[in-house]
Design a protein around this motif. Structure first.
Motif, PDB file in Angstrom:
ATOM      1  N   CYS A 184     -79.157 -34.961 -57.369  1.00 46.07           N
ATOM      2  CA  CYS A 184     -79.624 -33.694 -56.815  1.00 46.07           C
ATOM      3  C   CYS A 184     -79.798 -33.876 -55.313  1.00 46.07           C
ATOM      4  CB  CYS A 184     -80.938 -33.266 -57.471  1.00 46.07           C
ATOM      5  SG  CYS A 184     -81.494 -31.638 -56.913  1.00 46.07           S
TER       6      CYS A 184
ATOM      7  N   SER B  28     -80.575 -33.319 -51.598  1.00 50.40           N
ATOM      8  CA  SER B  28     -81.598 -32.463 -50.992  1.00 50.40           C
ATOM      9  C   SER B  28     -80.978 -31.327 -50.190  1.00 50.40           C
ATOM     10  CB  SER B  28     -82.490 -33.295 -50.067  1.00 50.40           C
ATOM     11  OG  SER B  28     -83.197 -34.268 -50.791  1.00 50.40           O
TER      12      SER B  28
ATOM     13  N   SER C  39     -82.663 -29.878 -44.337  1.00 49.19           N
ATOM     14  CA  SER C  39     -83.848 -29.267 -43.713  1.00 49.19           C
ATOM     15  C   SER C  39     -83.451 -28.258 -42.642  1.00 49.19           C
ATOM     16  CB  SER C  39     -84.742 -30.355 -43.114  1.00 49.19           C
ATOM     17  OG  SER C  39     -84.036 -31.113 -42.137  1.00 49.19           O
TER      18      SER C  39
ATOM     19  N   ARG D 134     -82.790 -24.992 -44.438  1.00 46.89           N
ATOM     20  CA  ARG D 134     -84.058 -24.407 -44.879  1.00 46.89           C
ATOM     21  C   ARG D 134     -84.757 -23.708 -43.711  1.00 46.89           C
ATOM     22  NH1 ARG D 134     -86.628 -25.788 -49.626  1.00 46.89           N
ATOM     23  NH2 ARG D 134     -85.434 -27.724 -49.820  1.00 46.89           N
TER      24      ARG D 134
ATOM     25  N   TRP E 247     -87.355 -25.296 -55.420  1.00 46.36           N
ATOM     26  CA  TRP E 247     -87.261 -26.019 -54.157  1.00 46.36           C
ATOM     27  C   TRP E 247     -85.827 -26.472 -53.852  1.00 46.36           C
ATOM     28  CZ3 TRP E 247     -90.019 -26.621 -49.949  1.00 46.36           C
ATOM     29  CH2 TRP E 247     -89.761 -27.685 -49.089  1.00 46.36           C
ATOM     30  N   HIS E 248     -85.097 -26.880 -54.878  1.00 44.39           N
ATOM     31  CA  HIS E 248     -83.737 -27.393 -54.684  1.00 44.39           C
ATOM     32  C   HIS E 248     -82.667 -26.301 -54.764  1.00 44.39           C
ATOM     33  CE1 HIS E 248     -85.085 -31.508 -54.631  1.00 44.39           C
ATOM     34  NE2 HIS E 248     -85.629 -31.403 -55.836  1.00 44.39           N
TER      35      HIS E 248
ATOM     36  N   ARG F 277     -91.357 -31.321 -61.519  1.00 46.78           N
ATOM     37  CA  ARG F 277     -90.355 -31.954 -60.661  1.00 46.78           C
ATOM     38  C   ARG F 277     -89.056 -32.202 -61.412  1.00 46.78           C
ATOM     39  NH1 ARG F 277     -93.445 -36.449 -56.866  1.00 46.78           N
ATOM     40  NH2 ARG F 277     -94.837 -34.972 -55.771  1.00 46.78           N
TER      41      ARG F 277
ATOM     42  N   ARG G  85     -85.350 -30.632 -60.443  1.00 44.44           N
ATOM     43  CA  ARG G  85     -84.127 -31.428 -60.275  1.00 44.44           C
ATOM     44  C   ARG G  85     -83.042 -30.980 -61.256  1.00 44.44           C
ATOM     45  NH1 ARG G  85     -87.959 -35.632 -59.642  1.00 44.44           N
ATOM     46  NH2 ARG G  85     -87.691 -36.254 -61.826  1.00 44.44           N
TER      47      ARG G  85
END
Length: 336
Positions: free
Chosen positions: A117, A119, A122, A125, A190-191, A256, A260
C-alpha cells in the motif's frame, strides 16, 4: 516497472495551478534538506542513485511541467521513480498526474505476489487542500465530506458520471457517536486520497439517499459501499458492481488494517485505468527515446564481432609500437 500509486485529476481553470505545484514541491524538497529550485528546468544528480529531472515547456497558451525523481539502482519492491506531471491552461481545465513506480517484484515459485500500500504523496495531499480538483464532475478533497440533504441531487450526478475514473465511497454513520465515527472514517480513507471521493451520511441523509437510488443501490446502515463510475439505477445487474463492506467485517477488522486493505485494492484498480489519451500523448513527447530492442541472437553476434575486434587491436598494439620505436633507433644510429 509496476505502478505503485497513480492519480489523475482535472483542475478547474483560473487557478494558480503550476505555481502552487512548484511551491508544494519546493516545500517538500526543503523538508528533505534538498537544496533545489523546483521551478528550474534541468537535470540534477543528488547522488549516484538519485536523479531529479525538471521539464518545462510552453504548450499552446498554457504550460507543461514535469518533476521526476528517479533511483536507477532501486531493488525489487523499492521506489524506482516518482513523477508529477502538470498541464496548466488559462481558459480550460488543466490536469495533474501523480505516479509512483516500483521495480517489478520477481517472487519465487509458490510465493504470493508483493502487494504494497504505497503512501499517498504528501505533496498531492497538500495540493488537494488548496486547489479545486475534479474526478469527472466529482470534486476531490483531502478527506471525507459530510453530505447534507441539499447535496443529494449533486451526489446522484457524481454517481452516474461515466467520466469519473475513481470510486465514490458512501459511508453510513449508523448508530455511532459523531466524533468517533468521523475520526474512524478519516482513518480508514487515509490511503484513498487522490484516488476516490468519500462521503459521510447520518441517518436522516442516508434515508433520503436510499430513497433516491432505490433498494438495489441502497447503502445499508453502518456500512460502506463503493460506487464505481457510471452507476445505472435501471440496470438489474449494475448493483453487483458496487461492493458493500458490511458491519460484521467493519467491527472485526482493525482500523489500520482496514485502511491498508482499502488502499491496496484501490491502487490495484487505479493502476489498470488508462491515463486519458490527451495527457498520455503530451507526456510521451518528453520521454527519452528508448533504444530499439535487439534480438538475443543478434546480441550474441555483435558481442562476437566486438570480441574479435578487441583481439585484433591487442595484437596490433603488441607489435606496431615496437617496430616503430626500432625504426626510430636505426635512423638515429645512421645519423650519428
Amino acid at each position: 516497472m509496476a505502478v505503485g500509486f497513480r492519480s489523475f485529476l482535472r483542475l478547474a481553470p483560473g487557478q494558480e495551478l503550476l505555481g502552487t505545484v512548484v511551491e508544494h514541491l519546493g516545500r517538500w524538497l526543503a523538508s528533505k534538506e534538498i537544496h533545489l529550485d523546483a521551478g528550474r528546468q534541468g537535470h540534477y544528480l543528488l547522488d549516484h542513485d538519485d536523479l531529479v529531472t525538471i521539464r518545462r515547456d510552453r504548450c499552446g497558451a498554457g504550460e507543461f511541467y514535469q518533476w521526476r525523481r528517479q533511483h536507477p539502482d532501486a531493488q525489487p519492491r523499492d521506489v524506482w521513480r516518482t513523477t508529477f506531471t502538470v498541464l496548466e491552461q488559462p481558459a480550460e481545465p488543466g490536469w495533474l498526474w501523480a505516479e509512483i513506480e516500483t521495480r517489478d517484484d520477481v517472487t519465487a515459485i509458490g510465493e504470493a505476489p508483493y502487494n504494497r500500500c504505497m503512501s499517498v504523496p504528501s505533496v498531492l495531499r497538500g495540493l488537494l487542500g488548496e486547489l479545486t480538483a475534479m474526478d469527472g464532475r466529482t470534486e476531490m478533497a483531502p478527506g471525507p465530506q459530510w453530505v447534507t440533504a441539499n447535496h443529494l441531487p449533486d451526489l446522484m450526478d457524481y454517481l452516474a458520471d461515466e467520466t469519473r475514473r475513481g470510486p465514490v465511497y458512501m459511508i453510513s454513520q449508523g448508530k455511532r457517536p459523531f466524533e468517533e465515527f468521523d475520526r474512524w472514517a478519516r482513518e480508514i480513507t487515509w490511503h484513498l486520497v487522490g484516488l476516490g471521493s468519500a462521503f459521510l451520511l447520518d441517518e436522516t441523509v442516508e434515508a433520503g439517499f436510499n430513497e433516491m437510488v432505490g433498494k438495489a443501490h441502497a447503502l445499508p446502515a453502518g456500512t460502506m459501499r463503493t460506487y464505481l463510475p457510471d452507476v445505472c439505477l435501471d440496470s438489474l445487474e449494475d448493483p453487483l458492481r458496487h461492493k458493500i463492506l458490511g458491519r460484521t467485517r467493519i467491527v472485526a477488522t482493525d482500523t489500520r488494517r482496514l485502511a491498508r486493505m482499502l488502499g491496496r485494492a484501490e491502487r490495484d484498480r487505479a493502476a489498470r485505468v488508462q491515463i486519458p489519451a490527451d495527457a498520455r500523448e503530451l507526456a510521451q513527447r518528453y520521454e527519452p527515446t528508448p533504444m530499439p530492442a535487439v534480438p538475443e541472437r543478434e546480441q550474441h553476434r555483435l558481442l562476437q564481432e566486438l570480441q574479435a575486434e578487441n583481439d585484433r587491436l591487442r595484437e596490433a598494439l603488441k607489435t606496431r609500437p615496437r617496430l616503430h620505436v626500432a625504426g626510430l633507433q636505426e635512423e638515429r644510429l645512421s645519423a650519428s
